[in-house]
Motif scaffolding. Structure first.
Motif, short mmCIF file in Angstrom:
data_model
loop_
_atom_site.label_atom_id
_atom_site.label_comp_id
_atom_site.label_asym_id
_atom_site.label_seq_id
_atom_site.Cartn_x
_atom_site.Cartn_y
_atom_site.Cartn_z
N HIS A 197 0.86 -1.18 0.00
CA HIS A 197 0.00 0.00 0.00
C HIS A 197 0.90 1.23 0.00
N VAL A 198 0.72 2.12 -0.96
CA VAL A 198 1.52 3.33 -1.10
C VAL A 198 0.66 4.52 -0.70
N ASP A 199 1.12 5.27 0.27
CA ASP A 199 0.37 6.39 0.86
C ASP A 199 1.02 7.70 0.41
N VAL A 200 0.34 8.45 -0.45
CA VAL A 200 0.84 9.73 -0.95
C VAL A 200 -0.16 10.82 -0.57
N ALA A 201 0.31 11.82 0.16
CA ALA A 201 -0.55 12.92 0.60
C ALA A 201 -0.16 14.20 -0.11
N MET A 202 -1.14 15.00 -0.45
CA MET A 202 -0.87 16.29 -1.09
C MET A 202 -0.05 17.20 -0.17
N ALA A 203 -0.40 17.23 1.11
CA ALA A 203 0.33 18.08 2.04
C ALA A 203 1.78 17.64 2.17
N ASP A 204 2.01 16.32 2.23
CA ASP A 204 3.39 15.81 2.28
C ASP A 204 4.16 16.22 1.04
N SER A 205 3.51 16.15 -0.10
CA SER A 205 4.19 16.43 -1.37
C SER A 205 4.61 17.87 -1.51
N CYS A 206 3.97 18.77 -0.74
CA CYS A 206 4.34 20.19 -0.78
C CYS A 206 5.47 20.54 0.17
N LEU A 207 5.75 19.68 1.13
CA LEU A 207 6.81 19.99 2.10
C LEU A 207 8.17 20.20 1.46
N PRO A 208 8.55 19.47 0.39
CA PRO A 208 9.85 19.73 -0.22
C PRO A 208 10.04 21.15 -0.75
N LEU A 209 8.95 21.90 -0.92
CA LEU A 209 9.10 23.30 -1.30
C LEU A 209 9.85 24.11 -0.24
N LEU A 210 9.89 23.59 0.97
CA LEU A 210 10.58 24.28 2.07
C LEU A 210 12.05 23.89 2.16
N ALA A 211 12.52 22.96 1.33
CA ALA A 211 13.84 22.36 1.53
C ALA A 211 14.97 23.38 1.53
N VAL A 212 14.96 24.30 0.57
CA VAL A 212 16.06 25.27 0.48
C VAL A 212 16.02 26.22 1.68
N SER A 213 14.86 26.74 2.00
CA SER A 213 14.74 27.65 3.14
C SER A 213 15.15 26.96 4.44
N MET A 214 14.74 25.72 4.62
CA MET A 214 15.12 24.98 5.83
C MET A 214 16.62 24.78 5.90
N GLY A 215 17.25 24.62 4.75
CA GLY A 215 18.68 24.38 4.71
C GLY A 215 19.51 25.60 5.07
N ARG A 216 18.89 26.76 5.12
CA ARG A 216 19.63 27.99 5.40
C ARG A 216 19.53 28.44 6.86
N TYR A 217 18.56 27.89 7.59
CA TYR A 217 18.32 28.38 8.95
C TYR A 217 18.08 27.21 9.91
N ASP A 218 18.77 27.23 11.06
CA ASP A 218 18.49 26.24 12.08
C ASP A 218 17.11 26.48 12.70
N ASP A 219 16.75 27.73 12.84
CA ASP A 219 15.47 28.11 13.43
C ASP A 219 14.57 28.67 12.33
N PRO A 220 13.48 27.96 11.99
CA PRO A 220 12.59 28.47 10.93
C PRO A 220 12.07 29.87 11.20
N GLU A 221 11.96 30.23 12.48
CA GLU A 221 11.48 31.57 12.81
C GLU A 221 12.47 32.65 12.39
N ALA A 222 13.73 32.25 12.16
CA ALA A 222 14.76 33.22 11.77
C ALA A 222 14.72 33.54 10.28
N ALA A 223 13.96 32.77 9.50
CA ALA A 223 13.87 33.04 8.06
C ALA A 223 13.22 34.41 7.85
N PRO A 224 13.81 35.25 7.00
CA PRO A 224 13.23 36.59 6.79
C PRO A 224 11.84 36.48 6.17
N PRO A 225 10.97 37.39 6.50
CA PRO A 225 9.63 37.35 5.91
C PRO A 225 9.69 37.61 4.41
N PRO A 226 8.76 37.05 3.64
CA PRO A 226 8.76 37.30 2.20
C PRO A 226 8.45 38.76 1.91
#
Length: 391
Positions: A197-226
């Protein structure tokens, strides 16, 4: 013969995220049988209206690229007379794809546990909004809600105030992830002999959009606002009201861009945050002095990174996409061809099958039922082709 020739797929999907995987499978030679629930067809007609004639209905159905190359079995899965048909079809299949809310397929009698017992080699691909487990598993939702849950909608437009995207971002991401997961499960089955059984969620599939931003900051709250402009790029309005996109992240490209627009002094200010508002204002004024395509040509000559912001129509007509075969014209009987997308990749030794547009729902009923050893007339007389009660 192509990559997936001989693969058999039973496709219960209704929307793009799950239909993407069966589109790839069909284009690469799989025999995909699309299960067309009469109730879902009636819902679509209620939402989008009924076409005036058969030609218009055929064209509407054939237009989406992801409906291509699939056979259609119109049948009500909840009807008792449909059960032996679908169970026989699934028992012969390699893949089952579904996109109902968790529990719905189980309620109709086609849940993963039961179908894997019927066919231990089956890859059962479930695509849903939030997945088969977790506190939100029972929630329904479409594209923007998945982006919102993943934290991507807060940043995707690059502005302080979020807005709805104008395209199906989560749907396409989910379709791509679902296709990858399906092919991985088939590869695993080749080694173990067992499906899963393969479980694919739309919300899960969008999480990789955060990969670059997550890679730049240890604390997500420190990411500058858009919304804070940086010389790494921009979208600029030109003299003709059209727009140009620039991405001059690397210093060499930024320098070329500055030289081309007549402001070489900006090159040294790339990382001077206190100068960014001033540069943004002045660059915007400079870009409004020439039309879009003139700027594009000048920046191309300078080897800077720039591209016109093409409309959908312009992109579909662009010679680059046409030359690479990414935009195709698919013949439609008695009508002008429909413009569709090819698969978004190329294999040097493996080709896709010739494109065949979707026909009307149930167009392949007689052939499929006969293949399975059922009398099409008896199945029709049973009422299994009608919408019936809500499932």
């Amino acid at each position: 013969m192509t990559a997936l020739t001989g693969l058999k797929v039973v496709d219960f999907s209704r929307f793009l995220p799950a239909a993407y995987a069966s589109w790839v499978a069909a284009d690469m030679g799989a025999d995909v049988v699309r299960i067309e629930h009469p109730r879902e067809l009636a819902k679509a007609e209620a939402m989008f209206g009924k076409d005036e004639d058969e030609a218009a209905a055929l064209r509407r159905r054939a237009r989406p690229s992801y409906t291509r190359g699939k056979r259609s079995l119109k049948i009500n899965p909840g009807h008792e007379a449909a059960r032996p048909v679908l169970e026989k079809l699934i028992a012969r299949a390699d893949v089952l794809i579904e996109d109902y809310r968790p529990g719905v397929m189980e309620g109709m009698g086609y849940g993963a546990g039961r179908m894997l017992a019927l066919n231990p080699g089956l890859v059962y691909l479930s695509v849903s909004f939030a997945g088969q487990s977790g506190p939100l598993a029972g929630r329904a939702g479409h594209d923007p809600l998945a982006l919102a849950l993943a934290g991507a909608l807060s940043r995707i437009n690059g502005l302080p105030t979020p807005s709805l995207p104008g395209l199906q971002v989560a749907d396409v991401l989910t379709g791509a992830q679902g296709t990858i997961a399906m092919l991985l499960a088939l590869t695993a089955r080749d080694r173990s002999g067992r499906g899963q059984h393969v479980d694919v969620a739309m919300a899960d599939s969008c999480l990789p959009l955060l990969a670059v931003s997550m890679g730049r900051y240890d604390d997500p709250e420190a990411a500058p606002p858009p919304g804070q402009w940086h010389p790494k790029g921009g979208v600029w309005e030109c003299a003709d009201g059209q727009f140009l996109c620039t991405t001059d992240m690397e210093p060499a490209y930024w320098r070329r861009f500055c030289d081309c627009i007549g402001r070489p002094d900006f090159a040294a200010l790339q990382h001077r945050a206190d100068q960014h508002p001033m540069m943004q204002t002045q660059i915007a004024a400079i870009m409004r002095t020439r039309p879009r395509d003139e700027w594009a040509a000048l920046l191309e000559q300078s080897d800077a990174q720039a591209m016109p912001v093409y409309s959908m129509a312009e992109a579909l007509a662009h010679p680059h996409h046409r030359t690479r075969g990414r935009i195709i014209e698919v013949p439609l009987p008695g009508q002008e061809p429909v413009t569709q997308l090819s698969l978004p990749f190329g294999l040097s030794e493996t080709r896709s099958v010739p494109p065949r547009p979707a026909r009307h729902a149930g167009a392949d009923n007689q052939a499929i039922l006969t293949e399975l050893g059922f009398d099409p007339a008896m199945i029709a007389a049973s009422g299994a082709l009608d919408a019936g009660e809500r499932q």
